[in-house]
Enzyme design. Sequence first.
Site, PDB file in Angstrom:
ATOM      1  CG  ASP A  38      40.550  39.976  42.650  1.00 52.63           C
ATOM      2  OD1 ASP A  38      40.657  40.079  43.885  1.00 52.63           O
ATOM      3  OD2 ASP A  38      40.926  38.975  42.013  1.00 52.63           O
ATOM      4  CD  GLU A  39      38.265  36.587  40.596  1.00 56.98           C
ATOM      5  OE1 GLU A  39      38.369  36.009  39.495  1.00 56.98           O
ATOM      6  OE2 GLU A  39      38.853  36.190  41.630  1.00 56.98           O
ATOM      7  CB  ALA A  40      34.095  42.121  45.598  1.00 57.76           C
TER       8      ALA A  40
END
Length: 531
Positions: free
Chosen positions: A338-340
């Site tokens: 996530d949130e890369a």
Amino acid sequence: MRVLRLRRALGTLLALGVLGASASCTAARGDDARGGGEHRAALTPFERLLPAPASARAAGPGYAVGPGTVIRTSRGSGEEVRRVGELLAEQLRRPTGLPLPVVDGALGDGIRLRIDEDAQGVGEEGYRLESRPDGVTLTARTPAGLFHAGQTLRQLLPVAGPGTVPGGEITDAPRFAYRGAMVDVARHFFTVEQVKRYVDQLAQYKVNTLHVHLTDDQGWRLAIDSWPRLAEYGGGSEVGGGPGGHWTKAEYRDLVAYAGERYVELVPEIDMPGHVNAALASYAELTCDGKAPARYTGVKVGFSSLCVGKERTYEFIDQVLGELAELTPGRYIHIGGDEAHSTPAADYASFMDRAQEVVARHGKTVVAWHQLSAARPAPGAVLQYWGHDRTPAAEKTRVATAAGAGNPVILSPADRLYLDMKYDQATKPGLAWAGVVPVKRSYSWDPGAYLPGLPESAVLGVEAPLWTETIATRADWEFMAFPRLLSLAELGWSPAGSLDWDTYSRRLAAQGPFLDAQDITFHRAPDVPWQ
């Protein structure tokens, strides 16, 4: 604080029968003044159970647990059933004050544990509980089912002192296979002993999975032999600049075994390709420019990334995940995803392709946050959805489409099940980026009909994550988790037709004395008629 202590003391005295009817009425009036609602008829013991069983029928006199009570396991039922009996005895000795020896032989009065591989209506984790004057019989197809039956039995007895298990029969089985909680030990470090305490709290409400977020920008919490600086250096920080810490492999194995004895499967998470500043700070070779960043103690997200173009990166994840797989007997390894925000979309997709191959090569099934649905989920990979009401429809559709292609989904909607969201704007600690999540909101939704286009058959289960950016103590952890964790337990176990806030709130209120007796700090939500 003095009011809280007074209420806890009153609850304990009521449970022990020290206070009479007039005190009970006084307590009820106090609940009404706090918004607990009008007086209602008292719930019977079967009606108080949480999570609600699939079927419960009161009938006739029950079994009085007393000084002569024994726990019986059938001869030939195996060491695991004997261990379940010993654990149940340990759980009952303190509140009852009784010796409760565990003996071989299914015949005779007492609490009887029985394996019947042909038992109907119980599945792999369910059970049947029968209470008669001559004893209580717990029947299941598996030792896990017997363990869950024992947790129900605990709720049928008084909070303190011997008592009578009411007469009747319960036939029970879970709605979803995966009933999980997550704890983040990366933002703030917590010891294995604290996590064990949480395991006990989860298991008594039939939660069967503990997802542990082991790594993030702020800290790396597990020793890895092939990359020792990850823990030695990367583990030496946390949010706010504290000393951090890490678990040795022996400590991790101990936690895995402890959870397994309580039928809680551990799912470890190594977040990638983002949320990796602790790893980059430990090894400059994992960065694209060869320069290690400073350790990070803030709370921002999305700024770090492994260097996806370097072959050394894939040697790193193979060695790390290989060691982790060897330590972990469970089915899953969680690889985050996530949130890369610092990883271009094409690079993200190619990286996750290779990371998923590594997990499969080490004999595990991938779990990843639902952002994997924007790339190429491997066949059978599990997606964990953490969106909320404001999540774009296209993102939700991608998850449903992946599920249609064979990728099961764990539901962790942030505005329902994130335990670090505030109960209200006045709550300390906690965050509110997904909105506030009062207890009623955490309960009042149906996982089987939550995401458009996602049928219940594609829902593996539910999980309640607890992120620790603002949580650094056991008291804060428990206050944010309880009582919303019990919402998760019921949503995961109980039949859809039994989900009703009015009756649930009353059953939740009945759990208050049990939580108090275990010294669990919890939020006394104003719309729950606490006892």
